[in-house]
Design an enzyme around this catalytic site. Sequence first.
Site, PDB file in Angstrom:
ATOM      1  N   GLY A  62      65.810  73.502  11.418  1.00 21.03           N
ATOM      2  CA  GLY A  62      64.669  72.788  10.846  1.00 21.03           C
ATOM      3  C   GLY A  62      65.115  71.687   9.893  1.00 21.03           C
ATOM      4  O   GLY A  62      64.524  70.598   9.864  1.00 21.03           O
ATOM      5  N   THR A  63      66.152  71.958   9.138  1.00 20.89           N
ATOM      6  CA  THR A  63      66.633  70.969   8.168  1.00 20.89           C
ATOM      7  C   THR A  63      67.101  69.703   8.890  1.00 20.89           C
ATOM      8  O   THR A  63      66.783  68.584   8.467  1.00 20.89           O
ATOM      9  CB  THR A  63      67.780  71.566   7.321  1.00 20.89           C
ATOM     10  OG1 THR A  63      67.300  72.758   6.689  1.00 20.89           O
ATOM     11  CG2 THR A  63      68.275  70.594   6.268  1.00 20.89           C
ATOM     12  N   ASN A  80      56.009  77.395   2.850  1.00 20.63           N
ATOM     13  CA  ASN A  80      56.824  78.594   3.056  1.00 20.63           C
ATOM     14  C   ASN A  80      56.598  79.666   1.999  1.00 20.63           C
ATOM     15  O   ASN A  80      56.765  80.848   2.264  1.00 20.63           O
ATOM     16  CB  ASN A  80      58.309  78.235   3.140  1.00 20.63           C
ATOM     17  CG  ASN A  80      58.745  77.248   2.093  1.00 20.63           C
ATOM     18  OD1 ASN A  80      58.193  76.159   1.991  1.00 20.63           O
ATOM     19  ND2 ASN A  80      59.715  77.620   1.293  1.00 20.63           N
ATOM     20  N   THR A 125      77.177  68.567  22.973  1.00 24.65           N
ATOM     21  CA  THR A 125      76.901  69.505  24.063  1.00 24.65           C
ATOM     22  C   THR A 125      75.851  70.525  23.617  1.00 24.65           C
ATOM     23  O   THR A 125      75.921  71.061  22.514  1.00 24.65           O
ATOM     24  CB  THR A 125      78.207  70.229  24.479  1.00 24.65           C
ATOM     25  OG1 THR A 125      79.142  69.217  24.854  1.00 24.65           O
ATOM     26  CG2 THR A 125      77.983  71.180  25.640  1.00 24.65           C
ATOM     27  N   CYS A 137      65.787  80.184   0.476  1.00 24.35           N
ATOM     28  CA  CYS A 137      66.805  79.145   0.407  1.00 24.35           C
ATOM     29  C   CYS A 137      67.104  78.763  -1.035  1.00 24.35           C
ATOM     30  O   CYS A 137      68.140  78.196  -1.328  1.00 24.35           O
ATOM     31  CB  CYS A 137      66.354  77.912   1.179  1.00 24.35           C
ATOM     32  SG  CYS A 137      65.624  78.333   2.756  1.00 24.35           S
ATOM     33  N   GLY A 161      64.025  77.645  15.151  1.00 30.71           N
ATOM     34  CA  GLY A 161      64.024  78.839  15.997  1.00 30.71           C
ATOM     35  C   GLY A 161      63.950  80.149  15.234  1.00 30.71           C
ATOM     36  O   GLY A 161      63.213  81.056  15.620  1.00 30.71           O
ATOM     37  N   GLN A 192      57.158  76.622   9.298  1.00 25.37           N
ATOM     38  CA  GLN A 192      56.490  77.906   9.051  1.00 25.37           C
ATOM     39  C   GLN A 192      55.241  78.090   9.905  1.00 25.37           C
ATOM     40  O   GLN A 192      54.751  79.214  10.039  1.00 25.37           O
ATOM     41  CB  GLN A 192      56.110  78.048   7.567  1.00 25.37           C
ATOM     42  CG  GLN A 192      57.293  78.180   6.637  1.00 25.37           C
ATOM     43  CD  GLN A 192      58.073  79.492   6.839  1.00 25.37           C
ATOM     44  OE1 GLN A 192      57.600  80.448   7.453  1.00 25.37           O
ATOM     45  NE2 GLN A 192      59.294  79.523   6.328  1.00 25.37           N
TER      46      GLN A 192
HETATM   47  N1  PLP Z   1      61.139  73.838   6.282  1.00 29.82           N
HETATM   48  C1  PLP Z   1      60.525  74.967   5.896  1.00 29.82           C
HETATM   49  C2  PLP Z   1      59.082  74.933   5.526  1.00 29.82           C
HETATM   50  C3  PLP Z   1      61.250  76.162   5.825  1.00 29.82           C
HETATM   51  O1  PLP Z   1      60.637  77.279   5.406  1.00 29.82           O
HETATM   52  C4  PLP Z   1      62.617  76.149   6.165  1.00 29.82           C
HETATM   53  C5  PLP Z   1      63.432  77.373   6.039  1.00 29.82           C
HETATM   54  O2  PLP Z   1      63.156  78.246   5.228  1.00 29.82           O
HETATM   55  C6  PLP Z   1      63.187  74.944   6.608  1.00 29.82           C
HETATM   56  C7  PLP Z   1      62.419  73.803   6.637  1.00 29.82           C
HETATM   57  C8  PLP Z   1      64.626  74.870   7.000  1.00 29.82           C
HETATM   58  O3  PLP Z   1      64.825  75.399   8.287  1.00 29.82           O
HETATM   59  P1  PLP Z   1      66.279  75.813   8.755  1.00 29.82           P
HETATM   60  O4  PLP Z   1      66.640  77.067   8.026  1.00 29.82           O
HETATM   61  O5  PLP Z   1      66.173  76.026  10.234  1.00 29.82           O
HETATM   62  O6  PLP Z   1      67.171  74.674   8.426  1.00 29.82           O
END
Ligand code: PLP
Length: 398
Positions: A71-72, A150, A236, A324, A199, A178
């Site tokens: 996601g990041t 989140n 890849t 996080c 994922g 989320q």
């Molecule tokens: N965005 C939100 C709202 C999240 O809750 C998170 C992870 O907690 C992320 C982004 C980051 O996702 P990833 O852990 O796949 O990098």
Amino acid sequence: MSVVYLDNNATTAVAPEVLDAMLPFMSERYGNSSSMHTFGGSVAHDLKRAREQTAQLLGAAPEEIIFTSCGTESDNTAIRSALELNPDKRHIVTSRVEHPAVRVLCRWYGEHGYRVTEVGVDSEGMLDLAEVQAAITPDTAIVSIMTANNETGVISPIERIAEMCKSRNILFHTDAVQAVGKVPLDMQHSAIDMLSLSGHKLHAPKGVGVLYVRKGTRFAPAIIGGHQEHGRRGGTENVASIVALGKACELAHDAMEVERTRVKALRDKLEQDILSKVPNTRRNGHCEMRLPNTSNVSFEFVEGEAILLYLDREGICASSGSACTSGSLQPSHVLSAMGVPMAFKQGAIRFSLSRYTTETEIDTTIDVVLRIIERLRAISPFGPGKKMAAFSNLRVPS
Ligand code: PLP
């Protein structure tokens, strides 16, 4: 000791069906989809299927899906792309409650020549649309607002913001990490330009994500290399994880209607029992405009970390904020933005359920929470009628 896992906004269990789907690609089906031979080339069919499964969950077209590592990465890529393609525009609009994947990046741009407007939220975590509208200027390159928070689960009116942006010809990105799999999203009937998902928040493994980019939206890749993902993300493909994500999206799509109702009923039972049986508690976040799986409750006069520790001893996993950012004792920026008073902010606990959560687990959690809070309050020097008593014990050294 069996574990009651109520920390699904941090990460989720890989679904057994998902694991079954991905395992062959970690053993006998190790080919590279770009190979000319059938052994490798056949993997391309599996990637195609995963793309279709993912697109279906979002109501998108398969060619609008770009697989990423998380996601990041998706969030970063969307925002960087918008800024790179609009070098004359030096303004970003975002919110005060974003995940660090957006917030920290935008703040970094704020220190490197950009102007960043972080729109606030009210005491229930809701964005003020008029404030978003007022923040947008001709200099705005992108508006990035999360679909669901989140920490609180609060859902933003993203479709209205997307329309607002579209009418002013400004790119709109949403971090839907989320929300995806928990609430319906339909890109076909939406004005959203770019959307991120991850994922591991929907029962696929960690290390795979998606950036949805609407057909016709100009896009600058963050990773330049091979022709993978139609040249939009070199490298890849992580075939096993992409296949897993496809399967997870299919499962989420099929189960969503039933699970939304079931999980919400369990969440509401947990929340209502806690709020009604434990004095000096509050819910953080809008009652209705919320993900069905998330409950953020505060216990006044008790430290969230202490509650988590005691819960952990009983095998219950929850969170005192975003996983996080745990490890730092900074109070949550989300609860701060909502103006939650300090005595409540420090005692905030997030419970996040999943389709694997059972009623027995919720009953156990309610019992344990009641017991723990009573014990912690009994030993706390603070509390109703206690403050003065605690201070009267202080001896000033002579
Ligand atoms: N965005 C939100 C709202 C999240 O809750 C998170 C992870 O907690 C992320 C982004 C980051 O996702 P990833 O852990 O796949 O990098």
